[in-house]
Design a protein around this motif. Structure first.
Motif, PDB file in Angstrom:
ATOM      1  N   MET A  76       0.938  -1.200   0.142  1.00  0.00           N
ATOM      2  CA  MET A  76       0.058  -0.065   0.047  1.00  0.00           C
ATOM      3  C   MET A  76       0.902   1.147   0.042  1.00  0.00           C
ATOM      4  O   MET A  76       1.776   1.083   0.758  1.00  0.00           O
ATOM      5  CB  MET A  76      -0.814  -0.035   1.178  1.00  0.00           C
ATOM      6  N   GLU A  77       0.228   2.241  -0.737  1.00  0.00           N
ATOM      7  CA  GLU A  77       1.162   3.656  -0.424  1.00  0.00           C
ATOM      8  C   GLU A  77       0.816   4.330   0.747  1.00  0.00           C
ATOM      9  O   GLU A  77      -0.335   4.329   1.363  1.00  0.00           O
ATOM     10  CB  GLU A  77       0.723   4.189  -1.679  1.00  0.00           C
ATOM     11  N   ILE A  78       1.909   4.924   1.427  1.00  0.00           N
ATOM     12  CA  ILE A  78       1.573   5.647   2.334  1.00  0.00           C
ATOM     13  C   ILE A  78       0.465   6.697   2.600  1.00  0.00           C
ATOM     14  O   ILE A  78      -0.226   6.702   3.711  1.00  0.00           O
ATOM     15  CB  ILE A  78       2.909   6.264   3.171  1.00  0.00           C
ATOM     16  N   GLN A  79       0.294   7.331   1.600  1.00  0.00           N
ATOM     17  CA  GLN A  79      -0.684   8.336   1.570  1.00  0.00           C
ATOM     18  C   GLN A  79      -2.140   7.662   1.783  1.00  0.00           C
ATOM     19  O   GLN A  79      -3.241   8.458   1.693  1.00  0.00           O
ATOM     20  CB  GLN A  79      -0.491   9.100   0.167  1.00  0.00           C
ATOM     21  N   ASP A  80      -2.198   6.340   1.103  1.00  0.00           N
ATOM     22  CA  ASP A  80      -3.495   5.645   1.429  1.00  0.00           C
ATOM     23  C   ASP A  80      -3.833   5.194   2.699  1.00  0.00           C
ATOM     24  O   ASP A  80      -5.065   4.802   2.907  1.00  0.00           O
ATOM     25  CB  ASP A  80      -3.763   4.615   0.191  1.00  0.00           C
ATOM     26  N   ILE A  81      -3.045   5.261   3.622  1.00  0.00           N
ATOM     27  CA  ILE A  81      -2.894   4.572   5.004  1.00  0.00           C
ATOM     28  C   ILE A  81      -3.663   5.986   6.034  1.00  0.00           C
ATOM     29  O   ILE A  81      -3.002   6.926   5.898  1.00  0.00           O
ATOM     30  CB  ILE A  81      -1.868   3.982   5.207  1.00  0.00           C
ATOM     31  N   ARG A  82      -4.471   5.459   6.788  1.00  0.00           N
ATOM     32  CA  ARG A  82      -4.901   6.316   7.954  1.00  0.00           C
ATOM     33  C   ARG A  82      -4.851   5.431   9.396  1.00  0.00           C
ATOM     34  O   ARG A  82      -4.853   4.482   9.287  1.00  0.00           O
ATOM     35  CB  ARG A  82      -6.372   6.619   7.632  1.00  0.00           C
ATOM     36  N   GLU A  83      -4.535   6.404  10.376  1.00  0.00           N
ATOM     37  CA  GLU A  83      -4.448   5.829  11.602  1.00  0.00           C
ATOM     38  C   GLU A  83      -5.971   5.377  11.815  1.00  0.00           C
ATOM     39  O   GLU A  83      -6.805   6.073  11.664  1.00  0.00           O
ATOM     40  CB  GLU A  83      -4.269   6.866  12.706  1.00  0.00           C
ATOM     41  N   GLY A  84      -6.152   4.030  12.555  1.00  0.00           N
ATOM     42  CA  GLY A  84      -7.384   3.842  12.776  1.00  0.00           C
ATOM     43  C   GLY A  84      -7.572   2.660  11.702  1.00  0.00           C
ATOM     44  O   GLY A  84      -8.840   1.885  12.013  1.00  0.00           O
ATOM     45  N   MET A  85      -7.144   2.619  10.611  1.00  0.00           N
ATOM     46  CA  MET A  85      -7.595   1.614   9.674  1.00  0.00           C
ATOM     47  C   MET A  85      -7.045   0.356   9.788  1.00  0.00           C
ATOM     48  O   MET A  85      -6.213  -0.031  10.602  1.00  0.00           O
ATOM     49  CB  MET A  85      -6.766   2.291   8.567  1.00  0.00           C
ATOM     50  N   TRP A  86      -8.184  -0.766   9.441  1.00  0.00           N
ATOM     51  CA  TRP A  86      -7.946  -2.213   9.565  1.00  0.00           C
ATOM     52  C   TRP A  86      -7.026  -2.574   8.403  1.00  0.00           C
ATOM     53  O   TRP A  86      -7.392  -2.396   7.346  1.00  0.00           O
ATOM     54  CB  TRP A  86      -9.069  -2.887   9.781  1.00  0.00           C
ATOM     55  N   VAL A  87      -5.953  -3.275   8.797  1.00  0.00           N
ATOM     56  CA  VAL A  87      -5.169  -3.688   7.620  1.00  0.00           C
ATOM     57  C   VAL A  87      -4.787  -5.118   7.855  1.00  0.00           C
ATOM     58  O   VAL A  87      -4.828  -5.714   8.873  1.00  0.00           O
ATOM     59  CB  VAL A  87      -3.747  -3.035   7.270  1.00  0.00           C
ATOM     60  N   LEU A  88      -4.230  -5.676   6.712  1.00  0.00           N
ATOM     61  CA  LEU A  88      -3.654  -7.097   6.714  1.00  0.00           C
ATOM     62  C   LEU A  88      -2.235  -7.075   6.871  1.00  0.00           C
ATOM     63  O   LEU A  88      -1.769  -6.114   5.626  1.00  0.00           O
ATOM     64  CB  LEU A  88      -4.071  -7.898   5.545  1.00  0.00           C
ATOM     65  N   PHE A  89      -1.589  -7.796   7.356  1.00  0.00           N
ATOM     66  CA  PHE A  89      -0.022  -7.922   7.363  1.00  0.00           C
ATOM     67  C   PHE A  89       0.526  -9.256   7.402  1.00  0.00           C
ATOM     68  O   PHE A  89       0.035  -9.785   8.662  1.00  0.00           O
ATOM     69  CB  PHE A  89       0.810  -6.779   8.014  1.00  0.00           C
ATOM     70  N   SER A  90       1.163  -9.768   6.608  1.00  0.00           N
ATOM     71  CA  SER A  90       1.783 -11.249   6.849  1.00  0.00           C
ATOM     72  C   SER A  90       0.814 -12.136   7.145  1.00  0.00           C
ATOM     73  O   SER A  90       0.745 -13.219   7.989  1.00  0.00           O
ATOM     74  CB  SER A  90       2.838 -11.301   7.953  1.00  0.00           C
ATOM     75  N   GLY A  91      -0.658 -12.185   6.604  1.00  0.00           N
ATOM     76  CA  GLY A  91      -1.711 -12.930   6.798  1.00  0.00           C
ATOM     77  C   GLY A  91      -2.521 -12.783   8.000  1.00  0.00           C
ATOM     78  O   GLY A  91      -3.230 -13.520   8.465  1.00  0.00           O
ATOM     79  N   GLN A  92      -1.873 -11.629   8.826  1.00  0.00           N
ATOM     80  CA  GLN A  92      -2.571 -11.170  10.076  1.00  0.00           C
ATOM     81  C   GLN A  92      -3.412  -9.895   9.923  1.00  0.00           C
ATOM     82  O   GLN A  92      -3.212  -9.101   9.080  1.00  0.00           O
ATOM     83  CB  GLN A  92      -1.561 -11.269  11.184  1.00  0.00           C
ATOM     84  N   VAL A  93      -4.192  -9.683  11.001  1.00  0.00           N
ATOM     85  CA  VAL A  93      -4.990  -8.572  10.938  1.00  0.00           C
ATOM     86  C   VAL A  93      -4.581  -7.524  12.207  1.00  0.00           C
ATOM     87  O   VAL A  93      -4.295  -7.978  13.169  1.00  0.00           O
ATOM     88  CB  VAL A  93      -6.522  -8.709  11.209  1.00  0.00           C
ATOM     89  N   GLY A  94      -4.595  -6.170  11.861  1.00  0.00           N
ATOM     90  CA  GLY A  94      -4.291  -5.301  12.825  1.00  0.00           C
ATOM     91  C   GLY A  94      -4.761  -3.884  12.505  1.00  0.00           C
ATOM     92  O   GLY A  94      -5.281  -3.611  11.499  1.00  0.00           O
ATOM     93  N   ARG A  95      -4.478  -2.959  13.495  1.00  0.00           N
ATOM     94  CA  ARG A  95      -5.106  -1.609  13.335  1.00  0.00           C
ATOM     95  C   ARG A  95      -3.914  -0.376  13.231  1.00  0.00           C
ATOM     96  O   ARG A  95      -2.902  -0.825  13.978  1.00  0.00           O
ATOM     97  CB  ARG A  95      -5.834  -1.346  14.465  1.00  0.00           C
ATOM     98  N   VAL A  96      -3.769   0.342  12.565  1.00  0.00           N
ATOM     99  CA  VAL A  96      -2.827   1.358  12.154  1.00  0.00           C
ATOM    100  C   VAL A  96      -2.979   2.301  13.217  1.00  0.00           C
ATOM    101  O   VAL A  96      -4.233   2.782  13.552  1.00  0.00           O
ATOM    102  CB  VAL A  96      -2.866   1.896  11.085  1.00  0.00           C
ATOM    103  N   VAL A  97      -1.892   2.352  14.048  1.00  0.00           N
ATOM    104  CA  VAL A  97      -1.815   3.232  15.272  1.00  0.00           C
ATOM    105  C   VAL A  97      -0.865   4.463  15.133  1.00  0.00           C
ATOM    106  O   VAL A  97      -1.227   5.661  15.752  1.00  0.00           O
ATOM    107  CB  VAL A  97      -1.477   2.370  16.714  1.00  0.00           C
ATOM    108  N   ARG A  98      -0.090   4.526  14.221  1.00  0.00           N
ATOM    109  CA  ARG A  98       0.762   5.495  13.911  1.00  0.00           C
ATOM    110  C   ARG A  98       1.369   5.480  12.553  1.00  0.00           C
ATOM    111  O   ARG A  98       1.849   4.430  11.988  1.00  0.00           O
ATOM    112  CB  ARG A  98       1.859   5.456  15.000  1.00  0.00           C
ATOM    113  N   LEU A  99       1.692   6.773  11.738  1.00  0.00           N
ATOM    114  CA  LEU A  99       2.219   6.978  10.589  1.00  0.00           C
ATOM    115  C   LEU A  99       3.285   7.463  10.498  1.00  0.00           C
ATOM    116  O   LEU A  99       3.486   8.579  11.339  1.00  0.00           O
ATOM    117  CB  LEU A  99       1.358   7.466   9.673  1.00  0.00           C
ATOM    118  N   ASP A 100       4.517   7.149  10.098  1.00  0.00           N
ATOM    119  CA  ASP A 100       5.568   8.204   9.741  1.00  0.00           C
ATOM    120  C   ASP A 100       5.927   8.080   8.107  1.00  0.00           C
ATOM    121  O   ASP A 100       6.518   7.215   7.471  1.00  0.00           O
ATOM    122  CB  ASP A 100       6.994   7.177  10.250  1.00  0.00           C
TER     123      ASP A 100
END
Length: 63
Positions: free
Chosen positions: A1-25
């Protein structure tokens, strides 16, 4: 995903797992993700996360 398409609080998949974005750099293209069940925080590259249509940002349920 491109960094500009990601928002804090967004649910995402990573390595086949689920998580919530808490911080962006945006300067370094990094995201910090909290794992759904273990609540472990992981620092990932933006390219390592992907959206999933089954993950709803207005609801804490995954189905």
């Amino acid at each position: 995903m491109e960094i500009q398409d990601i928002r804090e609080g967004m649910w995402v998949l990573f390595s086949g797992q689920v998580g919530r974005v808490v911080r962006l750099d945006s300067d370094n293209g990094k995201v910090q993700v909290e794992h759904l069940t273990s609540h472990q925080l992981m620092d990932l590259n933006a390219s390592e996360v992907e959206p999933d249509p089954q993950l709803h940002t207005d609801c804490d349920l995954y189905y």
